[in-house]
Design an enzyme around this catalytic site. Structure first.
Site, PDB file in Angstrom:
ATOM      1  NE  ARG A  59      -5.786  61.141  36.840  1.00  0.00           N
ATOM      2  CZ  ARG A  59      -6.218  59.696  37.088  1.00  0.00           C
ATOM      3  NH1 ARG A  59      -6.677  59.358  37.958  1.00  0.00           N
ATOM      4  NH2 ARG A  59      -6.505  59.025  35.851  1.00  0.00           N
ATOM      5  CG  HIS A  63      -9.503  62.860  34.292  1.00  0.00           C
ATOM      6  ND1 HIS A  63      -9.558  61.669  34.121  1.00  0.00           N
ATOM      7  CD2 HIS A  63      -8.383  63.227  34.360  1.00  0.00           C
ATOM      8  CE1 HIS A  63      -8.263  61.131  34.085  1.00  0.00           C
ATOM      9  NE2 HIS A  63      -7.686  62.122  34.276  1.00  0.00           N
ATOM     10  CG  ASP A  64     -15.925  68.468  35.023  1.00  0.00           C
ATOM     11  OD1 ASP A  64     -16.739  68.051  34.177  1.00  0.00           O
ATOM     12  OD2 ASP A  64     -15.948  69.403  35.499  1.00  0.00           O
ATOM     13  CB  SER A  73     -19.692  65.621  31.934  1.00  0.00           C
ATOM     14  OG  SER A  73     -18.158  66.049  31.641  1.00  0.00           O
ATOM     15  CG  ASN A  91     -12.418  54.944  35.960  1.00  0.00           C
ATOM     16  OD1 ASN A  91     -11.290  54.336  36.016  1.00  0.00           O
ATOM     17  ND2 ASN A  91     -13.480  54.759  36.226  1.00  0.00           N
ATOM     18  N   PRO A 160      -5.721  62.978  28.026  1.00  0.00           N
ATOM     19  CG  PRO A 160      -3.885  64.439  28.616  1.00  0.00           C
ATOM     20  CD  PRO A 160      -5.458  64.231  28.284  1.00  0.00           C
ATOM     21  CG  HIS A 190       1.563  64.417  36.970  1.00  0.00           C
ATOM     22  ND1 HIS A 190       2.001  63.939  35.876  1.00  0.00           N
ATOM     23  CD2 HIS A 190       0.387  64.421  37.053  1.00  0.00           C
ATOM     24  CE1 HIS A 190       0.612  63.715  35.228  1.00  0.00           C
ATOM     25  NE2 HIS A 190      -0.232  64.087  35.874  1.00  0.00           N
ATOM     26  CB  THR A 191       4.197  68.721  42.387  1.00  0.00           C
ATOM     27  OG1 THR A 191       5.005  68.682  43.829  1.00  0.00           O
ATOM     28  CG2 THR A 191       3.035  69.530  42.685  1.00  0.00           C
ATOM     29  CB  SER A 245       7.561  66.104  49.065  1.00  0.00           C
ATOM     30  OG  SER A 245       7.679  66.616  47.648  1.00  0.00           O
ATOM     31  CG  ASP A 250       6.899  70.527  46.351  1.00  0.00           C
ATOM     32  OD1 ASP A 250       6.802  70.220  45.291  1.00  0.00           O
ATOM     33  OD2 ASP A 250       7.455  70.010  47.156  1.00  0.00           O
TER      34      ASP A 250
END
Ligand code: HEM
Ligand code: NAG
Ligand code: NAG
Ligand code: NAG
Ligand code: NAG
Ligand code: NAG
Length: 322
Positions: A59, A63-64, A73, A91, A160, A190-191, A245, A250
């Site tokens: 993540r 974000h970078d 940054s 953040n 976003p 987002h797994t 999980s 996955d």
């Protein structure tokens, strides 16, 4: 091809105009041959001590890249006169800064002032996610340089939000040169990892301001989430985005999503258009997901990169060189 790269590096790179497209394989082969191994070894050590780390670093890399390109940054500290990206509202739960600092120290000990923080973050994110597979899950080209500017307002404007609808998500990604396909593929990140209750509890308790529930959220799943997030004011509890999980990388994100169990509105939004829903259905196939994820990560990792003599090689990842 070779000549144009050479021309770019030698001539234009000198002028600092070669941005993007000029990353390459093993950029540090001559200048710091051990760099990639040090980063991998250090990352593996940290991951074995902390199974949540792959999600944090993945993540953080995202974000970078979405704010001023992949230029580290996101790693800069705020100063007396400037609030940095890492102290912006999106953040929330960004973590792993200390890990990057530790890796950077190890790299500096072997070759000082040579390897950028932006490359370290890109490689560490890949290596962290790859630990459970014992092989690199995507290729990371190198040669990024570090930016000198980090501004919390730019994080707000470029990251976003979990409340974004399909149009907003698509535009956010298009603004970074990424396609709808990249959007659906990269959302599969987002797994792994967690989400804070307050970023989705409106879907459980007050979706349209009438004390209602988001009709696009699976009701069984909503009942489960309500046991975890018991009120709209809970800002501290977290839930696994992929229940059961959340440390395993996955393709589970997609079957979950297709059962209306996407945690955020931004996840659910992918089902509001036929084209993105079709992509999600294809990505249920794990091999397909891994192949596509590797390609999209390569594109994400190249967003607005500084190369040549642009930017700098930071001595410490949390402060610009003085
Ligand atoms: C499509 C737009 C996206 C939105 C709106 C979004 C939003 C979010 C939000 C709100 C969280 C929860 C943060 C928290 O509560 O602590 C989160 C977590 C996470 N996101 Fe995204 N995200 C998006 C895309 C991505 C992409 C492209 C990646 C990486 C390729 C990514 C990787 C992650 C990871 C790994 C976590 C878990 C972090 C942790 O466990 O601490 N996300 N995301
Ligand atoms: C940046 O901030 C972090 C967290 O506050 C701190 O641990 C670190 O020492 C700071 N870096 C520098 C170079 O001061
Ligand atoms: C995130 O920003 C808040 C201020 O908005 C700050 O208090 C917090 O320390 C930041 N978190 C990290 C990990 O830097
Ligand atoms: C998405 O959100 C934007 C901004 O709030 C809004 O203007 C637009 O109508 C929404 N689009 C859809 C399809 O809901
Ligand atoms: C639900 O939303 C409405 C409209 O924004 C607001 O007036 C109301 O106070 C909210 N309910 C709760 C329990 O927060
Ligand atoms: C909701 O989730 C359950 C499993 O928890 C699943 O059997 C069901 O099909 C889902 N419902 C919808 C509408 O997707």
């Amino acid at each position: 091809m070779k000549i144009s790269i050479l021309l770019c590096v030698v001539l234009l790179g000198f002028l600092g105009v070669c941005q993007g497209g000029s990353l390459r394989k093993k950029f540090y082969r001559d200048s710091c041959p051990q760099a990639e191994d040090i980063i991998k070894t250090k990352t593996q050590q940290h991951v074995s001590a902390n199974p949540d780390l792959p999600a944090k670093l993945l993540r953080m890399h995202f974000h970078d890249c979405f704010v001023r390109g992949c230029d580290a940054s996101v790693l800069l500290n705020s100063t007396a006169s400037n609030t940095a990206e890492r102290d912006a509202i999106p953040n929330l739960s960004l973590a792993g800064f200390d890990v990057i600092d530790d890796i950077k120290s190890a790299v500096e000990a072997k070759c000082s002032k040579t390897v950028s923080c932006a490359d370290i973050l890109a490689l560490a994110a890949r290596d962290a996610v790859s630990v459970q597979f014992n092989k690199p899950m995507w290729e990371v080209l190198t040669g990024r340089r570090d930016g000198t500017v980090s501004n919390s307002n730019e994080a707000l404007a470029n990251i976003p939000a979990p409340f974004f609808n399909f149009t907003q998500l698509k535009e956010s990604f298009a603004g970074k040169g990424l396609t709808l396909h990249d959007l659906v593929v990269l959302s599969g990140a987002h797994t792994i990892g967690i989400g804070h209750c307050n970023l989705f509890s409106n879907r459980l308790y007050n979706f349209t301001g009438k004390g209602d529930q988001d009709p696009s959220l699976n009701t069984t799943y909503a009942e489960f989430l309500k046991t975890k997030c018991q009120s709209l004011s809970d800002t501290t509890t977290t839930v696994e985005m992929d229940p059961g999980s959340s440390t395993k990388f996955d393709s589970d994100y997609y079957p979950n999503l297709l059962q209306n169990k996407g945690l955020f509105q931004s996840d659910a939004a992918l089902l509001t258009q036929e084209q993105s829903e079709d992509i999600a259905k294809e990505l249920v196939d794990q091999n397909k997901f891994f192949t596509e994820f590797a390609q999209s990560m390569k594109r994400m990792g190249a967003i607005e990169v500084l190369t040549g003599s642009a930017g700098e090689i930071r001595n410490k990842c949390s402060v610009v060189n003085s």
